[in-house]
Enzyme design. Structure first.
Site, mmCIF file in Angstrom:
data_model
loop_
_atom_site.group_PDB
_atom_site.id
_atom_site.type_symbol
_atom_site.label_atom_id
_atom_site.label_comp_id
_atom_site.label_asym_id
_atom_site.label_seq_id
_atom_site.Cartn_x
_atom_site.Cartn_y
_atom_site.Cartn_z
ATOM 1 N N LYS A 120 0.835 -1.211 0.000
ATOM 2 C CA LYS A 120 0.000 0.000 0.000
ATOM 3 C C LYS A 120 0.869 1.260 0.000
ATOM 4 O O LYS A 120 2.092 1.169 0.133
ATOM 5 C CB LYS A 120 -0.919 -0.002 1.219
HETATM 6 C C1 LIG Z 1 -5.606 -4.108 0.679
HETATM 7 C C2 LIG Z 1 -7.062 -4.103 0.601
HETATM 8 C C3 LIG Z 1 -7.882 -4.480 1.685
HETATM 9 C C4 LIG Z 1 -7.369 -4.941 3.024
HETATM 10 O O1 LIG Z 1 -6.320 -5.786 3.003
HETATM 11 P P1 LIG Z 1 -5.610 -6.384 4.291
HETATM 12 O O2 LIG Z 1 -4.602 -7.281 3.698
HETATM 13 O O3 LIG Z 1 -6.648 -7.098 5.093
HETATM 14 O O4 LIG Z 1 -5.025 -5.264 5.084
HETATM 15 C C5 LIG Z 1 -9.239 -4.367 1.534
HETATM 16 N N1 LIG Z 1 -9.794 -3.930 0.388
HETATM 17 C C6 LIG Z 1 -9.053 -3.561 -0.662
HETATM 18 C C7 LIG Z 1 -9.746 -3.042 -1.875
HETATM 19 C C8 LIG Z 1 -7.661 -3.649 -0.609
HETATM 20 O O5 LIG Z 1 -6.922 -3.309 -1.673
#
Ligand SMILES: *Cc1c(COP(=O)(O)O)cnc(C)c1O
Length: 376
Positions: A186
């Site tokens: 992210k």
């Molecule tokens: C990254 C992401 C999440 C959450 O991911 P985690 O691995 O649980 O932190 C949720 N929704 C979207 C659209 C994502 O890209």
């Protein structure tokens, strides 16, 4: 650094001495969980996105699940959402037994098609889960109005959109409860982690309690006032988060510059369509760099060719309704959301991260061009 054939990864976190310093401070303090660093991280994030409250949690998925719990969404309820997303945005309410109702995407923004939401509302609809896909903010105002008119909750999955702006204000600061995620690919990372933001103190207290085994505000440690979870974020991870937030504006600016460089390198390349550009009301926070290949181009051959040149790629994103477990459970099949399905089978994510070097981007662009032109 970038010798011709060195592998170029899909993503990389952006870390420096400050992360080491703050993580070590927490280690030396002995307060590894429920300490002051977690609180500091929450306050900094709330301030940076313009929300009243923030509750740090162990992942973006955990945060989404807790918002679903906070609205008591459950069996018999329908939730309207987009199929063009990461599975979490639907899983979060499947955990509670609610039923997904997929609305197709907007062909330009790739977010949920706002104009198609109302027709999907039934007496059983309880909520709308929006997703700011690839960091492009969805149409929060009309969606809020629609939800108010029909008495629905809105949860914004902003896990890909930290720093994105809608109508000049950051996502998370629009009075819609939202979740950000901090997995290492992210915009910023805490290793694993996520955060819920809300303007409602009551919802914030509930989310804090649910994430902490259902403990009350100030009851004894072993008293549980509700069924909760261990979705806490530890203070080592929060320390990483504080260090990342201190330089968030720089991170966002560098990512914009990397995206701009790709956009100019790929401009005018036949057969390659770029993601929607910003306009007066929408400012993307760059999460990934995804291109759409024209119908005549074989995506697998393009991916193979890039792989041979040591360039990582990914097929972002498969449609949620076509995942094996969704087909099996709900009988979903091709044709339910044609725009999302067509997009999903023609997109490729290119290497994209904060410190991606110009020469590596040139190598990626040249390889993509060669791969596409080989099919022309
Ligand atoms: C990254 C992401 C999440 C959450 O991911 P985690 O691995 O649980 O932190 C949720 N929704 C979207 C659209 C994502 O890209």
């Amino acid at each position: 650094m970038s010798s011709g054939r060195a592998p170029i990864p899909l993503s990389l976190p952006f870390l420096d001495e400050r992360e080491h310093e703050l993580v070590n401070e927490v280690l030396d303090s002995g307060r590894l969980s429920l300490g002051p660093t977690g609180r500091r991280f929450e306050q900094m994030l709330a301030e940076q996105v313009g929300a009243r409250h923030a509750a740090a949690v162990s992942s973006g998925t955990a945060g989404l699940h807790l918002l679903v719990r906070s609205y008591e969404i459950g069996a018999g309820d329908e939730v309207i959402t987009t199929p063009f997303s990461f599975a979490s945005s639907t899983n979060c309410f499947l955990y509670e037994g609610a039923t997904p109702v997929f609305v197709d995407i907007d062909p330009v923004t790739w977010d949920i098609d706002t104009a198609a939401i109302e027709a999907a509302i039934t007496p059983r609809t309880k909520a709308i889960v929006t997703v700011d896909i690839f960091g492009y903010p969805c149409e929060l105002d009309p969606i809020k109005d629609l939800a108010a008119k029909h008495g629905l909750a809105v949860i914004d999955d902003a896990c890909e959109a930290l720093g994105a702006e809608y109508k000049g204000k950051r996502v998370g600061g629009h009075g819609v409860p939202a979740v950000f995620a901090f997995y290492p690919n992210k915009q910023m990372t805490t290793g694993e982690g996520g955060i819920v933001v809300t303007d409602s103190e009551e919802q914030w207290r509930l989310v804090k309690s649910l994430s902490n085994q259902g403990r009350g505000d100030d009851g004894p440690w072993l008293e549980h006032v509700r069924l909760g979870y261990n979705y806490r974020l530890d203070d080592l991870s929060a320390a990483l988060g504080v260090a990342q937030l201190e330089k968030l504006d720089r991170i966002l600016e560098l990512r914009s510059q990397v995206a701009e460089r790709y956009r100019s390198l790929l401009a005018g390349l036949d057969g390659v369509e770029l993601a929607a550009a910003d306009d007066a009301e929408h400012h993307r926070s760059w999460f990934v760099f995804v291109v759409r290949l024209a119908p005549g181009i074989d995506r697998e051959r393009v991916i193979d060719q890039l792989t041979k040149e040591q360039i990582a790629t990914s097929r972002y994103l498969p449609c949620i309704h076509l995942q094996p477990y969704m087909r099996e459970r709900f009988g979903f099949a091709e044709g339910l959301c044609p725009r999302a399905e067509a997009l999903s089978s023609s997109t490729v994510a290119l290497p994209f991260y904060t410190a991606l070097e110009a020469e590596d981007q040139e190598r990626v662009a040249a390889a993509l061009k060669a791969a596409v032109e080989a099919q022309g």
